[in-house]
Design an enzyme around this catalytic site. Structure first.
Site, PDB file in Angstrom:
ATOM      1  CG  ASP A  93     -40.721 -53.992   4.087  1.00  0.00           C
ATOM      2  OD1 ASP A  93     -41.082 -53.324   5.056  1.00  0.00           O
ATOM      3  OD2 ASP A  93     -39.683 -54.706   4.087  1.00  0.00           O
ATOM      4  N   GLY A 217     -34.259 -51.182  11.079  1.00  0.00           N
ATOM      5  CA  GLY A 217     -34.219 -51.077  12.537  1.00  0.00           C
ATOM      6  C   GLY A 217     -34.284 -49.644  13.035  1.00  0.00           C
ATOM      7  CG  ASP A 267     -41.269 -46.852   3.240  1.00  0.00           C
ATOM      8  OD1 ASP A 267     -40.167 -47.174   3.714  1.00  0.00           O
ATOM      9  OD2 ASP A 267     -42.366 -47.192   3.763  1.00  0.00           O
ATOM     10  CB  CYS A 305     -50.332 -26.161  -1.664  1.00  0.00           C
ATOM     11  SG  CYS A 305     -50.423 -27.782  -2.444  1.00  0.00           S
ATOM     12  CB  CYS A 307     -52.082 -30.017  -4.664  1.00  0.00           C
ATOM     13  SG  CYS A 307     -53.314 -29.884  -3.359  1.00  0.00           S
ATOM     14  CB  CYS A 310     -54.292 -26.086  -2.525  1.00  0.00           C
ATOM     15  SG  CYS A 310     -53.808 -26.971  -1.032  1.00  0.00           S
ATOM     16  CG  HIS A 336     -52.468 -30.728   0.775  1.00  0.00           C
ATOM     17  ND1 HIS A 336     -51.964 -29.614   0.132  1.00  0.00           N
ATOM     18  CD2 HIS A 336     -51.872 -30.759   1.994  1.00  0.00           C
ATOM     19  CE1 HIS A 336     -51.106 -28.984   0.924  1.00  0.00           C
ATOM     20  NE2 HIS A 336     -51.022 -29.655   2.069  1.00  0.00           N
TER      21      HIS A 336
HETATM   22  C1  LIG Z   1     -42.365 -47.139  10.190  1.00  0.00           C
HETATM   23  N1  LIG Z   1     -41.022 -47.463  10.564  1.00  0.00           N
HETATM   24  C2  LIG Z   1     -40.384 -48.509   9.988  1.00  0.00           C
HETATM   25  N2  LIG Z   1     -40.881 -49.224   8.947  1.00  0.00           N
HETATM   26  C3  LIG Z   1     -39.946 -50.204   8.708  1.00  0.00           C
HETATM   27  C4  LIG Z   1     -39.923 -51.260   7.788  1.00  0.00           C
HETATM   28  C5  LIG Z   1     -38.845 -52.158   7.814  1.00  0.00           C
HETATM   29  N3  LIG Z   1     -38.824 -53.233   6.932  1.00  0.00           N
HETATM   30  C6  LIG Z   1     -37.817 -54.114   6.993  1.00  0.00           C
HETATM   31  N4  LIG Z   1     -36.793 -53.987   7.907  1.00  0.00           N
HETATM   32  C7  LIG Z   1     -36.725 -52.967   8.787  1.00  0.00           C
HETATM   33  O1  LIG Z   1     -35.796 -52.902   9.603  1.00  0.00           O
HETATM   34  C8  LIG Z   1     -37.798 -51.985   8.766  1.00  0.00           C
HETATM   35  C9  LIG Z   1     -37.807 -50.911   9.669  1.00  0.00           C
HETATM   36  C10 LIG Z   1     -38.880 -50.025   9.639  1.00  0.00           C
HETATM   37  N5  LIG Z   1     -39.183 -48.947  10.428  1.00  0.00           N
HETATM   38 ZN   LIG Z   2     -52.377 -28.649  -1.686  1.00  0.00          ZN
END
Ligand SMILES: CNc1nc2cc3nc[nH]c(=O)c3cc2[nH]1
Ligand SMILES: [Zn+2]
Length: 373
Positions: A93, A217, A267, A305, A307, A310, A336
């Site tokens: 990120d 966003g 993610d 499950c 895994c 479990c 898990h």
């Molecule tokens: C947990 N929610 C969430 N994690 C993010 C990470 C992000 N990174 C870059 N730009 C984003 O707008 C952005 C939005 C997000 N919302």
């Molecule tokens: Zn499990």
């Protein structure tokens, strides 16, 4: 091209798709859930365990690794893959989200973001170019453009100003990144909860021709319906032959609703974070395994499950581990929860193959207890 996406199938009953994402460290089947390894580790897991669970790609954070141990140290170690002994694809990120949510006393300027470290209060400045340089030092397969994750709620004026600066930053990232095109660079659509701004952001980023697009966003505190509305509106504005990534999503319902609206990647820290707090995601819904009511429950964590956890341990044993604050409790529940979401995405891909994703979603919601009012 470092990153190539192959669209394999479009669902008949929704905007869901099956795809393959080719990266320098391997091929990823989409839709995919990416476990988060913020500081070069998926917390409590060895990379071998993460691989054995079926994870195909993990996420790490530029902001955290820039602060500790430093991107130059990771580069000296041979890059993130070598440093953390993970040979699969890694997505980093851009750092902005963490700067906004963790950093302190931040100042956003056209040039970049000035902030104080959440660790020691030291002053830092990250520009779009610096973010790309850091991600290049880390050697991730997929980099994210430096953006501002527009807060929720935001006024139209703020969302417009913020989104237009994010586009200018994306242009600078693309310009600076061209020296290292072995790593893919994804653009991040912003625009708050305003459809015309989302459309403008998507249009301007598509003109920059990135190999993939995140819808940023979102999952920033807005109601689920609003996230779904923004996804419904935005994904069709993005190229069909490029992956779409919904950032920060990781509960079963958010994953279903994202995939149904044309999202290919997601993610979230949720499965690993709640595991360490003693909560498991199971086929029968959430189980707060640290709860005393499980102290004599000798059944497995999730009856459906298979895994490692479990197959080998009872609810009573895992509850005991949390009760005496043993590290193994976090490890077993993390194993898990990650397996549960990775398996869920496998089942979602199979349901798309059989054109029955909406049916599968309804069955899953019924059992998980989402329909219980
Ligand atoms: C947990 N929610 C969430 N994690 C993010 C990470 C992000 N990174 C870059 N730009 C984003 O707008 C952005 C939005 C997000 N919302
Ligand atoms: Zn499990």
């Amino acid at each position: 091209m470092a990153i190539k996406f192959e669209l394999i199938k479009e669902a008949k009953d929704s905007k869901a798709r099956l795809g393959k994402l080719y990266t320098p460290h391997g091929v990823i089947e989409t839709p995919i859930f990416m476990p988060v390894g913020t500081r070069a580790t998926v917390k409590a897991m060895t990379p071998e365990e993460v691989k054995d669970l079926g994870a195909q790609i993990i996420l790490s954070n530029t902001y955290h690794l820039y602060l500790r141990p430093g991107h130059k140290l990771v580069e000296e170690a041979g890059g993130l893959h070598k440093f953390m002994n993970w040979d699969g694809p890694i997505l980093t990120d851009s750092g902005c989200f963490q700067v906004f949510s963790l950093g302190d006393l931040r100042k956003i300027k056209e040039e970049g973001v000035e902030f104080r470290s959440h660790i020691d209060g030291s002053k830092h400045f990250i520009s779009p170019e610096k973010s790309i340089e850091i991600q290049n030092s880390l050697g991730s397969d997929i980099m994210m453009c430096f953006d501002e994750c527009t807060p929720y709620p935001a006024t139209y004026e703020y969302a417009k100003h913020s989104m237009e600066r994010t586009t200018r930053w994306a242009k600078r990232c693309k310009e600076y990144h061209k020296n290292w095109d072995k790593q893919g660079l994804f653009g991040i659509v912003q625009g708050g909860m305003y459809k015309d701004l989302r459309a403008q952001s998507a249009k301007e980023l598509v003109e920059l021709d990135f190999p993939g697009y995140a819808i940023g966003g979102l999952s920033v505190g807005e109601p689920k319906e609003l996230m779904c509305e923004m996804l419904d509106f935005t994904t069709p504005l993005l190229p069909k032959d490029k992956p779409r990534y919904n950032m920060g999503v990781g509960s079963p319902d958010y994953l279903f609703e994202s995939v149904i609206r044309g999202i290919d990647m997601a993610d979230c820290v949720l499965p690993t974070r709640i595991a360490r707090n003693g909560t498991a995601m199971t086929s029968q819904g959430k189980v707060v395994i640290r709860n005393a009511k499980y102290s004599k429950d000798f059944t497995k964590l999730d009856s459906e499950c298979d895994c490692y956890t479990c197959r080998n341990y009872s609810k009573a044993y895992i509850r005991h581990l949390f009760n005496v604050d043993e590290i193994l409790g976090s490890r077993l529940t993390t194993i898990h929860n990650l397996y549960f979401l990775i398996k869920l995405m496998e089942n979602i891909r199979e349901a798309i193959r059989q054109d029955r994703l909406l049916e599968y979603r309804d069955e899953f919601y019924e059992k998980y207890g989402y329909n219980d009012k």
